[in-house]
Scaffold this motif. Structure first.
Motif, PDB file in Angstrom:
ATOM      1  N   GLY A 109     -23.451  41.197 -57.398  1.00 30.83           N
ATOM      2  CA  GLY A 109     -24.716  41.663 -57.960  1.00 30.83           C
ATOM      3  C   GLY A 109     -24.528  42.856 -58.878  1.00 30.83           C
ATOM      4  N   THR A 110     -23.633  43.769 -58.501  1.00 30.77           N
ATOM      5  CA  THR A 110     -23.367  44.953 -59.328  1.00 30.77           C
ATOM      6  C   THR A 110     -22.732  44.561 -60.651  1.00 30.77           C
ATOM      7  OG1 THR A 110     -23.038  46.255 -57.310  1.00 30.77           O
ATOM      8  CG2 THR A 110     -22.217  47.196 -59.367  1.00 30.77           C
ATOM      9  N   LEU A 111     -21.778  43.631 -60.607  1.00 36.15           N
ATOM     10  CA  LEU A 111     -21.136  43.143 -61.833  1.00 36.15           C
ATOM     11  C   LEU A 111     -22.155  42.457 -62.731  1.00 36.15           C
ATOM     12  CD1 LEU A 111     -18.619  42.532 -63.545  1.00 36.15           C
ATOM     13  CD2 LEU A 111     -18.252  40.499 -62.124  1.00 36.15           C
ATOM     14  N   LEU A 112     -23.005  41.629 -62.140  1.00 35.85           N
ATOM     15  CA  LEU A 112     -24.020  40.923 -62.905  1.00 35.85           C
ATOM     16  C   LEU A 112     -25.007  41.897 -63.547  1.00 35.85           C
ATOM     17  CD1 LEU A 112     -25.162  38.142 -63.688  1.00 35.85           C
ATOM     18  CD2 LEU A 112     -26.492  38.179 -61.570  1.00 35.85           C
ATOM     19  N   ALA A 113     -25.382  42.952 -62.809  1.00 36.60           N
ATOM     20  CA  ALA A 113     -26.313  43.943 -63.347  1.00 36.60           C
ATOM     21  C   ALA A 113     -25.694  44.701 -64.525  1.00 36.60           C
ATOM     22  CB  ALA A 113     -26.713  44.922 -62.244  1.00 36.60           C
ATOM     23  N   ALA A 114     -24.425  45.056 -64.400  1.00 39.08           N
ATOM     24  CA  ALA A 114     -23.756  45.802 -65.476  1.00 39.08           C
ATOM     25  C   ALA A 114     -23.664  44.977 -66.752  1.00 39.08           C
ATOM     26  CB  ALA A 114     -22.366  46.222 -65.024  1.00 39.08           C
ATOM     27  N   ALA A 115     -23.538  43.656 -66.607  1.00 39.76           N
ATOM     28  CA  ALA A 115     -23.363  42.784 -67.767  1.00 39.76           C
ATOM     29  C   ALA A 115     -24.655  42.092 -68.197  1.00 39.76           C
ATOM     30  CB  ALA A 115     -22.303  41.722 -67.459  1.00 39.76           C
ATOM     31  N   ALA A 116     -25.753  42.322 -67.485  1.00 39.87           N
ATOM     32  CA  ALA A 116     -27.001  41.601 -67.745  1.00 39.87           C
ATOM     33  C   ALA A 116     -27.474  41.799 -69.184  1.00 39.87           C
ATOM     34  CB  ALA A 116     -28.084  42.062 -66.774  1.00 39.87           C
ATOM     35  N   PRO A 117     -27.707  40.698 -69.924  1.00 41.01           N
ATOM     36  CA  PRO A 117     -28.153  40.833 -71.309  1.00 41.01           C
ATOM     37  C   PRO A 117     -29.645  41.097 -71.450  1.00 41.01           C
ATOM     38  CG  PRO A 117     -27.890  38.518 -70.741  1.00 41.01           C
ATOM     39  CD  PRO A 117     -27.439  39.297 -69.543  1.00 41.01           C
ATOM     40  N   GLY A 118     -30.397  40.844 -70.377  1.00 40.10           N
ATOM     41  CA  GLY A 118     -31.840  41.030 -70.455  1.00 40.10           C
ATOM     42  C   GLY A 118     -32.453  41.343 -69.111  1.00 40.10           C
ATOM     43  N   PHE A 119     -33.772  41.534 -69.115  1.00 37.84           N
ATOM     44  CA  PHE A 119     -34.488  41.974 -67.920  1.00 37.84           C
ATOM     45  C   PHE A 119     -34.438  40.941 -66.800  1.00 37.84           C
ATOM     46  CE2 PHE A 119     -38.599  42.016 -65.608  1.00 37.84           C
ATOM     47  CZ  PHE A 119     -38.431  43.203 -64.930  1.00 37.84           C
ATOM     48  N   GLY A 120     -34.628  39.658 -67.128  1.00 42.63           N
ATOM     49  CA  GLY A 120     -34.671  38.615 -66.103  1.00 42.63           C
ATOM     50  C   GLY A 120     -33.409  38.561 -65.272  1.00 42.63           C
ATOM     51  N   LEU A 121     -32.249  38.583 -65.930  1.00 45.28           N
ATOM     52  CA  LEU A 121     -30.984  38.517 -65.207  1.00 45.28           C
ATOM     53  C   LEU A 121     -30.730  39.810 -64.432  1.00 45.28           C
ATOM     54  CD1 LEU A 121     -28.837  36.395 -64.807  1.00 45.28           C
ATOM     55  CD2 LEU A 121     -27.500  37.445 -66.640  1.00 45.28           C
ATOM     56  N   LEU A 179     -27.520  59.377 -66.482  1.00 42.88           N
ATOM     57  CA  LEU A 179     -28.375  59.062 -67.620  1.00 42.88           C
ATOM     58  C   LEU A 179     -28.484  60.208 -68.613  1.00 42.88           C
ATOM     59  CD1 LEU A 179     -31.207  57.143 -65.756  1.00 42.88           C
ATOM     60  CD2 LEU A 179     -29.403  56.180 -67.186  1.00 42.88           C
ATOM     61  N   SER A 180     -28.090  61.411 -68.191  1.00 39.58           N
ATOM     62  CA  SER A 180     -28.118  62.542 -69.126  1.00 39.58           C
ATOM     63  C   SER A 180     -27.047  62.407 -70.200  1.00 39.58           C
ATOM     64  CB  SER A 180     -27.925  63.861 -68.366  1.00 39.58           C
ATOM     65  OG  SER A 180     -26.635  63.911 -67.760  1.00 39.58           O
ATOM     66  N   ALA A 181     -26.037  61.546 -69.958  1.00 41.15           N
ATOM     67  CA  ALA A 181     -24.942  61.407 -70.916  1.00 41.15           C
ATOM     68  C   ALA A 181     -24.610  59.960 -71.253  1.00 41.15           C
ATOM     69  CB  ALA A 181     -23.689  62.100 -70.372  1.00 41.15           C
ATOM     70  N   LEU A 182     -24.987  59.003 -70.374  1.00 38.33           N
ATOM     71  CA  LEU A 182     -24.561  57.618 -70.564  1.00 38.33           C
ATOM     72  C   LEU A 182     -25.757  56.673 -70.479  1.00 38.33           C
ATOM     73  CD1 LEU A 182     -21.466  57.794 -68.176  1.00 38.33           C
ATOM     74  CD2 LEU A 182     -21.385  57.820 -70.690  1.00 38.33           C
ATOM     75  N   SER A 183     -25.542  55.396 -70.805  1.00 36.02           N
ATOM     76  CA  SER A 183     -26.618  54.410 -70.738  1.00 36.02           C
ATOM     77  C   SER A 183     -26.829  53.949 -69.303  1.00 36.02           C
ATOM     78  CB  SER A 183     -26.280  53.200 -71.620  1.00 36.02           C
ATOM     79  OG  SER A 183     -25.319  52.369 -70.980  1.00 36.02           O
ATOM     80  N   TRP A 184     -27.913  53.204 -69.075  1.00 37.13           N
ATOM     81  CA  TRP A 184     -28.264  52.762 -67.722  1.00 37.13           C
ATOM     82  C   TRP A 184     -27.205  51.837 -67.126  1.00 37.13           C
ATOM     83  CZ3 TRP A 184     -28.619  47.549 -67.002  1.00 37.13           C
ATOM     84  CH2 TRP A 184     -28.856  46.743 -68.121  1.00 37.13           C
ATOM     85  N   ARG A 185     -26.425  51.147 -67.973  1.00 36.42           N
ATOM     86  CA  ARG A 185     -25.406  50.232 -67.446  1.00 36.42           C
ATOM     87  C   ARG A 185     -24.361  50.966 -66.617  1.00 36.42           C
ATOM     88  NH1 ARG A 185     -25.986  45.176 -69.572  1.00 36.42           N
ATOM     89  NH2 ARG A 185     -27.235  45.034 -71.478  1.00 36.42           N
ATOM     90  N   TRP A 186     -24.159  52.245 -66.916  1.00 33.88           N
ATOM     91  CA  TRP A 186     -23.158  53.006 -66.181  1.00 33.88           C
ATOM     92  C   TRP A 186     -23.570  53.272 -64.738  1.00 33.88           C
ATOM     93  CZ3 TRP A 186     -18.235  53.881 -67.398  1.00 33.88           C
ATOM     94  CH2 TRP A 186     -17.853  53.619 -68.718  1.00 33.88           C
TER      95      TRP A 186
END
Length: 496
Positions: A109-121, A179-186
């Motif tokens: 689930g963590t891997l999928l979230a980091a790579a998710a291209p959109g909201f649904g996934l 989030l103060s320095a990186l995007s939400w994917r981090w």
């Protein structure tokens, strides 16, 4: 009619020897507990990391606040559906099998979230994460109760308190710093290697320390459980959005449906447990220490999660702090609880729950009462001191109550007692959040209509919410006067 889902395990592995009541724990048990603690902390941390990230996600993914909220709601709903089934899962499968399955789901689930291209996934990824998270805490608690000698159980349960209370408490701080320095994917990329390492290490080191037995999963009970706890969690979680007109379904609908399903679920479990076939055995409620502990613990959890949602709103919308400043200000409280938990656990092993729980509940009540004095001109150090005081009080409450409540049960009910406690903690967190947010929103609207400016009206609404929290804490404090040390030998509760 009870449906048998899946086949029973074909072979029964030999478990490691269980230690004597006051003897030393085998090294294998220590290794398993250490891995379970680390893994549980990582997965529970993910319960609250998304709250701070929602504004960034709304901008980057182009979604509304109501849609973004599903990243948290879907996680909580999945937890509510899966946790009631863990009582049977832990009896049917070995420790190693359950650990690998749970961490595999969380890591995937963590891997999928980091790579998710959109909201649904991304929502799907959160559901997969939650499926693994839901199993870890009952697995950890049941393992401790089964293998840790009673004379040392308090200090070990203190470590579990760090997982239950501190991980969610520092989630917003963790998010704010990233989030103060990186995007939400981090948020997921940083957790991913830790989760993967826990999975690989556990696959090698975690051995079978329990003996599974063939038990049946009752399909109607699973459906009723999902409807009951899912409906209640969803309804309670959406109350805050409903006050702002953001929910497609009135919260009362899922709450009523969930409550009705819960009644039917309870009646079915009472009937099934007569032949030891219940999905969630309710016999732990026949233990007085368990019931008293649950009452005080749930009120405390509601206060904790309500405060965790309310204080950031107060600090940012009323005092004007940034997200990062808010996260850092709340960090000392979470750290204090983490430092206190093992110490309180050791004290419990010496003196029992009563000398710790009673003063703890009164400290919680006092902290919430003093929070009613906060307004738009309150100094930041005062907010910090009150938050730390609240976490100190909760530290004296949570570990002793969890240990005494679950320790009062017979060994055969440990997994069910743990599942009940974890499920009700989810409900308490959702209820506490809903209660605090609803009262704050209603109070803000009333004071705005009365002519107050936006900041003053918000402060007045928050005052009302903390006042309600303090009133509930008084109930917990009075109930704590009934708490006693559990018997040395757990109660052998009747089968019928």
């Amino acid at each position: 009619m009870t449906a048998d889902v899946g086949s029973a395990p074909r072979s029964t592995p030999e478990p490691e020897p269980v230690p004597a009541p006051d003897g030393p724990m085998p090294r294998q048990i220590k290794v398993v507990l250490a891995l379970l603690l680390v893994a549980s902390f990582v997965v529970i941390l993910n319960e609250t990391i998304m709250g701070v990230a929602l504004p960034s996600l709304m901008t980057e993914l182009g979604i509304s606040a109501a849609s973004a909220q599903w990243l948290t709601t879907a996680f909580l709903l999945t937890m509510a559906v899966v946790i009631p089934m863990t009582g049977l899962i832990l009896q049917r499968f070995t420790t190693r099998t359950v650990f690998i399955a749970a961490m595999s789901l969380f890591t995937a689930g963590t891997l999928l979230a980091a790579a998710a291209p959109g909201f649904g996934l991304l929502v799907v990824a959160r559901v997969v994460q939650a499926s693994g998270t839901a199993v870890m805490l009952p697995l950890l608690t049941t393992t401790v109760l089964t293998f840790v000698p009673a004379s040392r159980r308090g200090r070990t349960m203190g470590l579990i308190t760090i997982v239950i209370a501190v991980a969610p408490a520092i989630g917003p701080t963790f998010s704010g710093l990233i989030l103060s320095a990186l995007s939400w994917r981090w948020l997921f990329l940083i957790v991913l290697p830790i989760a993967a390492l826990s999975l690989v290490t556990g696959s090698v080191l975690v051995k079978n320390v329990t003996t599974p037995r063939p038990v049946r999963f009752d399909v109607p009970s699973i459906l009723l459980s999902a409807t009951a706890f899912g409906g209640l969690i969803y309804g309670l979680s959406s109350i805050g959005e409903a006050t702002q007109g953001h929910t497609p379904v009135p919260p009362a609908v899922p709450i009523v449906v969930g409550a009705a399903a819960l009644v039917v679920f309870v009646l079915r479990q009472l009937r099934l447990q007569r032949r030891d076939a219940a999905l969630l055995d309710l016999r732990p409620f026949r233990s007085r220490p368990f019931v008293l502990g649950i009452i005080v613990l749930l009120i405390s959890m509601g206060a904790l999660f309500g405060t965790l949602i309310l204080l950031p709103i107060y600090l940012q919308d009323v005092l004007g702090l940034t997200t990062l400043e808010t996260g850092l200000l709340l960090l000392p409280g979470g750290a204090t609880m983490g430092l206190m938990a093992p110490l309180v656990g050791r004290a419990f092993d010496r003196v029992g729950p009563r000398p710790l729980v009673i003063p703890g509940t009164f400290v919680v009540t006092g902290a919430l009462a003093l929070m009613t004095l906060l307004d738009e001109s309150s100094p930041v150090p005062l907010v910090l001191a009150l938050h730390v005081s609240l976490t100190v009080g909760l530290s004296f409450v949570m570990t002793p109550l969890m240990t005494s409540a679950l320790g009062s049960l017979g060994t055969s009910l440990y997994s069910h007692g743990s599942a009940i406690m974890s499920t009700l903690q989810q409900l308490a967190g959702a209820a506490g959040t809903a209660l605090f947010i609803t009262i704050m929103t209603t109070g803000t609207v009333e004071h705005t209509a009365a002519g107050l400016d936006e900041v003053a009206a918000q402060a007045a609404g928050i005052h009302s919410a903390f006042l309600c929290g303090a009133a509930l804490a008084v109930v917990a404090a009075l109930t704590s006067l009934l708490v006693r040390r559990p018997p040395t030998t757990p109660e052998q509760l009747p089968a019928h």
